[in-house]
Write an enzyme that holds these catalytic residues in place. Sequence first.
Site, PDB file in Angstrom:
ATOM      1  CD1 TRP A 101      -3.286  20.007   9.179  1.00  0.00           C
ATOM      2  CD2 TRP A 101      -4.713  18.951  10.549  1.00  0.00           C
ATOM      3  NE1 TRP A 101      -2.555  19.301  10.103  1.00  0.00           N
ATOM      4  CE2 TRP A 101      -3.394  18.647  10.951  1.00  0.00           C
ATOM      5  CE3 TRP A 101      -5.786  18.393  11.254  1.00  0.00           C
ATOM      6  CZ2 TRP A 101      -3.108  17.814  12.041  1.00  0.00           C
ATOM      7  CZ3 TRP A 101      -5.494  17.558  12.341  1.00  0.00           C
ATOM      8  CH2 TRP A 101      -4.183  17.284  12.715  1.00  0.00           C
ATOM      9  CG  ASP A 168      -6.915  25.186  10.797  1.00  0.00           C
ATOM     10  OD1 ASP A 168      -6.216  25.704  11.687  1.00  0.00           O
ATOM     11  OD2 ASP A 168      -6.949  23.953  10.600  1.00  0.00           O
ATOM     12  CE  LYS A 192       0.229  21.451  14.880  1.00  0.00           C
ATOM     13  NZ  LYS A 192      -1.169  21.280  14.509  1.00  0.00           N
TER      14      LYS A 192
HETATM   15  C1  PLP Z   1      -2.300  20.570  14.203  1.00  0.00           C
HETATM   16  C2  PLP Z   1      -3.358  21.133  13.345  1.00  0.00           C
HETATM   17  C3  PLP Z   1      -4.725  20.926  13.606  1.00  0.00           C
HETATM   18  C4  PLP Z   1      -5.216  20.068  14.748  1.00  0.00           C
HETATM   19  O1  PLP Z   1      -5.020  20.693  15.949  1.00  0.00           O
HETATM   20  P1  PLP Z   1      -5.526  20.064  17.333  1.00  0.00           P
HETATM   21  O2  PLP Z   1      -5.337  21.210  18.271  1.00  0.00           O
HETATM   22  O3  PLP Z   1      -4.641  18.884  17.615  1.00  0.00           O
HETATM   23  O4  PLP Z   1      -6.942  19.663  17.176  1.00  0.00           O
HETATM   24  C5  PLP Z   1      -5.652  21.519  12.776  1.00  0.00           C
HETATM   25  N1  PLP Z   1      -5.271  22.274  11.734  1.00  0.00           N
HETATM   26  C6  PLP Z   1      -3.963  22.487  11.434  1.00  0.00           C
HETATM   27  C7  PLP Z   1      -3.605  23.350  10.266  1.00  0.00           C
HETATM   28  C8  PLP Z   1      -2.968  21.923  12.223  1.00  0.00           C
HETATM   29  O5  PLP Z   1      -1.682  22.130  11.936  1.00  0.00           O
END
Ligand code: PLP
Length: 356
Positions: A101, A168, A192
């Site tokens: 990511w 993030d 998540k």
């Molecule tokens: C799942 C995830 C993403 C991507 O998320 P989307 O909403 O599918 O774009 C980005 N960063 C992390 C740390 C993730 O776990």
Amino acid sequence: MKPHNFYAGPAILPQTVLEQAKNAVENFAGTGLSILEVSHRSKEVVAVIEEAEALVAELLGLPAGYHVFFLTGGASSQFFMTAMNLLDDSAAAGYVDTGSWSAKAIKEARQFGEIKVLASSKEDKYRHIPRGYEIPGGLSYLHLTSNNTIFGTQYFNWPDTDLPIVCDMSSDIFSQQIPIEKFGLIYAGAQKNMGPEGTTLVIVREDMLGKVKRSLPTMLDYRTFIGKQSSYNTPPVFPIYVSMLTMRWVRDMGGLSAMADRNRRKADLLYEEVDRNPCFECPVRFEDRSTMNAVFFPTAEAYEAPFLERCKREQILGIKGHRSAGGFRASIYNAMELDSVRHLVDVMSDFANEHA
Ligand SMILES: *Cc1c(COP(=O)(O)O)cnc(C)c1O
């Protein structure tokens, strides 16, 4: 009985939240209508969005000067939107590469300014969080990925810097307390640890904005959403509603410090079993092991398929590792009960008694 949900995302939600969501799909806030069929300008929906934004502020202890939005486009859109809004063409930002990511965030940000990758754990297959790297002067921000969903590392301490951190937090938002004043911007896909898929939380400090010269499309400019209760255009009402219910649940459980204790207990139980059990091993550096996504591997290839088979029989779902990492991954987000982790640990222990 409901299966034990160890999926990485979309992921487990508290059972009480699902029940309330179900009721709102039938009859929302006494309107006699489904939440799926009412105007986002209705007073009932506006109240939901205001409460969701207020809960974000309450849980994180947001000081004045931060704005909260629920957007669409996923965390993946924030990879470019952050740089587009915060990094001018002639400026530079620092990024730390702790997994797939982070790598995607770096790739997207490169379109908008100079990106300096200050540290990476890629050579170590992303099995630790880098420390002790140099942070040069003159950067616009430092970008981190707080929890590496795929390889199972997590930050519990933050770099010692005055640079605003852009983070993030998709897979560990609201899992522990954070020193909020270090963060200039936080983003998180809901699916998540905060709610269902369909909305992305963005928290931005006012002074981060308005520093780039490029012109921004209206929908990609954070300033568009300030003071609009996430409703400049039609917001994803249902995902925001379920996120709001989940945040209420976090608050009622005792907030982020209670969540951190709960998550620590579950993670310790699981990692202790992995370390003790002859059929499994965890390659992640001890102090960086995620309390959200526990990644572990079979000590012999011959264990892999039968263990997955065994889990299926035992109502344990979503335990297969990410396709790029292999092995196993148990996602044990906030909503996961200790009893489900106990069940997994019992199954692992029985498996070893039969196979090792
Ligand atoms: C799942 C995830 C993403 C991507 O998320 P989307 O909403 O599918 O774009 C980005 N960063 C992390 C740390 C993730 O776990």
